[in-house]
Design a protein around this motif. Structure first.
Motif: not given
Length: 728
Positions: A31-38, A121-129, A192-197, A347-348
């Motif tokens: 969710i973080r990766e796809l929103i970051s791409n947006g 890095f160009g890898l975030g989108f593939y986390s969707a899979f 919950e995930v959006i509020e976290k990241y 990040v963490a």
């Protein structure tokens, strides 16, 4: 075999399953990766608008819309950013690890900066899979005359790309969730995930549920916006009531004015704050804003003591806020949280390479776009640059604390009990931090006053006396110098004395050499005499020692936390000017009368023999002295080094080591000026002598440390026996 050279071949059949399964430790991070791409797509569009390459509508509002659909088992991400052409989809999506963000930055490197571009890095989108059986992309580029593109992939290495019918500039990504990840079609889980990241991402994020019933709200007509969808216009007439006046007559009074209201479709509320407090200039932030931010981020109902706003642009970009929480416990039980962000993307928590270990006891946020993160944005790559960031944070904390001590000592003292664990732990872990804080460490004395190390080492009275003495010495030297000058002048004018003086040249030379040697010895550097700082670990247990110190006008500091033993040992190792000694480590000269050892020899031998026999301990160490306070009969003293080593062994649980390897060397000190001790010295064979010896020893132990269960049982029984004998 012939020699061969070539390039390593990596196929998507091999690497794609690895990316899907192992790229991220936590699956919810997609969710973080796809929103970051947006967010990146929107940042790129803004930069093109600034450069005049595109023209945005006047009513354009950047946003990311996330939609959950439990019925269809889908999760959709929509952004109104730069969009993609078919060629760009083929380049950035079909080629794994080809970063569109990096490509964009390279293309416009002379016209724009990297600010707010998240991906690299160009890898975030593939986390969707990781959570989807099938992923669809619908995109329309902002380029004039662009055609929409539709892309679909079922998680294998095959994809289908066609002309699409998407009609708004931007990108929509639809995830068809697999059966193991249907939790991500739940609105509350995604929230919950959006509020976290994503709580502070730079673009507004909205969440809604597909096919959910419309929600409404009522507002004043004056608050109506152009974007509001009005459902109903509401008018409320003014309300009046009849009230009695002081003279008994009645009048009609308006109690509620007329209102014009509008019932509208409920306005969407973003889940994130696009302008976090740490990104603002410190001078523009109020104390209330700092406190509200603390409560919001850390859910802590207690107000922080104070905070440090970090704001640095060179040699690296770093912003953040560190809070000193209000605590009343040992440092081991404190659980701080420092959230690390990269371009407002979480990040963490508590990455030790960036945050010095001792500062992890604090709470705060740090945003550093320059951090060299790994591809999963969950850990740092090795980089000496990271150490510089850590040093900078440590320095800023030390500067804030030392400045507070200098300019606001009253509040610094109020905070001390809470911040002491941070500072002491920091001094143990970081020598540079210890050097910066050395003169600003506070010690609470037995009178309840706070003093620094310089205060303890140089007392005001001593300083004044030294100044006076040095002044007198200077005057004497000046006077003596003038006198010598006068004699020399007179000698030069007298002819008769010169010949006789020359006859003793050899003797004078010898005397001169001896004087020079003596003077050289006097001026030779001497070993600095250590100043002793006495301390107390238990004010209640050691009250008898404290009272004796107070009676003699002496001072001691209170060191009653677990960390103090290690802390003072470290201070001693770093500074030769002082040493710490517990208040029971020995009797000072000011507590005893000046009596020669010869006068005490007989009493010492007799009482040592008596107590060793009575207690059945031939190795018992006994000494005698004449206390200035005759009411004190006995004390127990312990050598500092042995006792401190035993304390360290207990603290760190050194299993297998025998504490007797480092004996504490306890000594029973008897006051020959006390009537009971004097009675035992003169009547060693008295009926109750043995009980008295036991009692004096146990009383000395009780004033020093608790008795063991067996010793306490014997002490109570003996006390009852002595009182019964007195009653008869």
């Amino acid at each position: 075999m012939s020699s061969k050279q070539g390039s390593l071949s990596i196929t998507s059949e091999n690497i794609f399953p690895v990316i899907k399964k192992w790229l991220y430790e936590d699956h919810d991070i997609f969710i973080r990766e796809l929103i970051s791409n947006g967010c990146d797509a929107i940042s790129k569009l803004h930069k093109l608008d600034i450069m005049g390459e595109v023209s945005l509508p006047l009513d354009y509002k950047a946003k990311i819309q996330v939609t959950v659909n439990p019925e269809d088992k889908t999760l959709t991400f929509v952004d109104n950013g730069i969009g993609m052409t078919a060629e760009e989809v083929d380049k950035y999506i079909n080629q794994i690890a080809f970063s569109g963000a990096t490509d964009f930055l390279n293309k416009y490197k002379d016209k724009t900066s990297e600010d707010q571009i998240i991906g690299h890095f160009g890898l975030g989108f593939y986390s969707a899979f990781m959570v989807s059986d099938t992923v669809e992309i619908d995109s329309l580029s902002c380029q004039e005359g662009a055609t929409a593109v539709h892309w679909v992939c079922d998680g294998g290495t095959q994809y289908q790309m066609d002309e699409g019918d998407y009609d708004q500039v931007g990108t929509k990504i639809t995830l068809h969730l697999n059966e193991d990840c249907l939790e991500f079609s739940n609105e509350y889980k995604v929230r919950e995930v959006i509020e976290k990241y994503c709580s502070f991402m730079p673009t507004e994020i909205y969440l809604n549920k597909a096919n959910a019933p419309e929600e409404y709200e009522t507002i004043d007509a004056s608050d109506l916006r152009e974007t509001d969808q009005v459902v109903e216009e509401i008018h409320e007439d003014a309300r009046y009531e009849e009230k009695e006046k002081e003279d008994g007559s009645k009048e009609t009074v308006e109690v509620s004015p007329a209102k014009d209201q509008r019932k509208i479709v409920k306005r969407p509320v973003p889940l994130n704050d696009i302008n976090p407090l740490w990104a603002k200039t410190p001078s523009d932030c109020t104390d209330d804003e700092y406190r509200d931010f603390y409560r919001k981020v850390f859910m802590d109902y207690k107000e922080p003591l104070f905070w440090i706003h970090l704001n640095m642009d060179y040699p690296f970009n770093l912003k953040g806020i560190l809070y000193f929480p209000r605590i009343n416990s040992e440092y081991e039980s404190i659980e701080g949280t420092i959230k690390l962000y990269n371009n407002q993307v979480f990040v963490a928590d508590n990455i030790k390479e960036v945050i010095p270990e001792y500062l992890m006891l604090l709470k705060g946020v740090i945003d550093c776009p320059d951090l060299p993160l790994n591809v999963s944005r969950s850990a740092l790559q090795n980089d000496g640059f990271v150490r510089k960031i850590s040093d900078y944070i440590s320095k800023k904390v030390a500067d804030k604390l030392s400045g507070l001590c200098k300019t606001d000592r009253e509040n610094y003292e109020k905070y001390w009990e809470d911040i002491a664990p941070f500072i002491k732990y920091g001094c143990l872990k970081d020598n540079k931090f210890c050097d910066r804080m050395n003169d600003y460490i506070l010690f609470k004395d037995i009178e309840g006053k706070f003093r620094t190390l310089p205060d303890l080492l140089v007392k005001p009275k001593e300083s004044e006396a030294e100044t006076s003495a040095s002044s007198d010495s200077a005057e004497d030297t000046s006077s003596e110098s003038k006198s010598q000058d006068g004699q020399d002048t007179k000698g030069d004018s007298s002819d008769g004395s010169n010949d006789s003086d020359r006859s003793d040249d050899s003797n004078r030379s010898d005397d001169s050499d001896k004087k020079s040697e003596a003077k050289a010895e006097e001026n030779a550097p001497k070993e600095p005499e250590k100043k002793t700082v006495y301390y107390v670990t238990d004010e209640q247990q050691q009250s008898q020692y404290i009272n004796m110190f107070k009676d003699q006008g002496m001072d001691a500091v209170v060191l009653n936390t677990t960390i103090d033993s290690s802390f003072i040992t470290q201070l001693e190792q770093r500074n030769e000017l002082y040493q710490f000694r517990r208040i029971d480590s020995g009797l000072t000269d000011s507590m005893t009368e000046d009596v020669s050892d010869e006068d005490l020899k007989e009493a010492n031998e007799a009482l040592t023999a008596l107590f060793r026999k009575a207690l059945g301990n031939d190795k018992l160490s006994v000494s005698v002295a004449k206390f200035k306070d005759d009411s004190v009969s006995s004390l127990l003293t312990q050598e500092e080094e042995g006792r401190r080593m035993q304390d360290m062994m207990k603290m760190y649980g050194m299993a297998g080591m025998d504490p007797s390897m480092f004996p504490s060397n306890e000594t029973l000190v008897l006051n020959v000026g006390n009537e009971l001790v004097d009675y035992l010295f003169k009547h060693p064979d008295a009926d109750r002598a043995e009980d008295f010896c036991h009692q004096l020893y146990d009383l000395a132990v009780l004033a020093n440390h608790p008795l063991s269960p067996e010793e306490m049982t014997a002490f109570i029984a003996r006390s009852n026996r002595i009182m019964l004998a007195l009653a008869k």
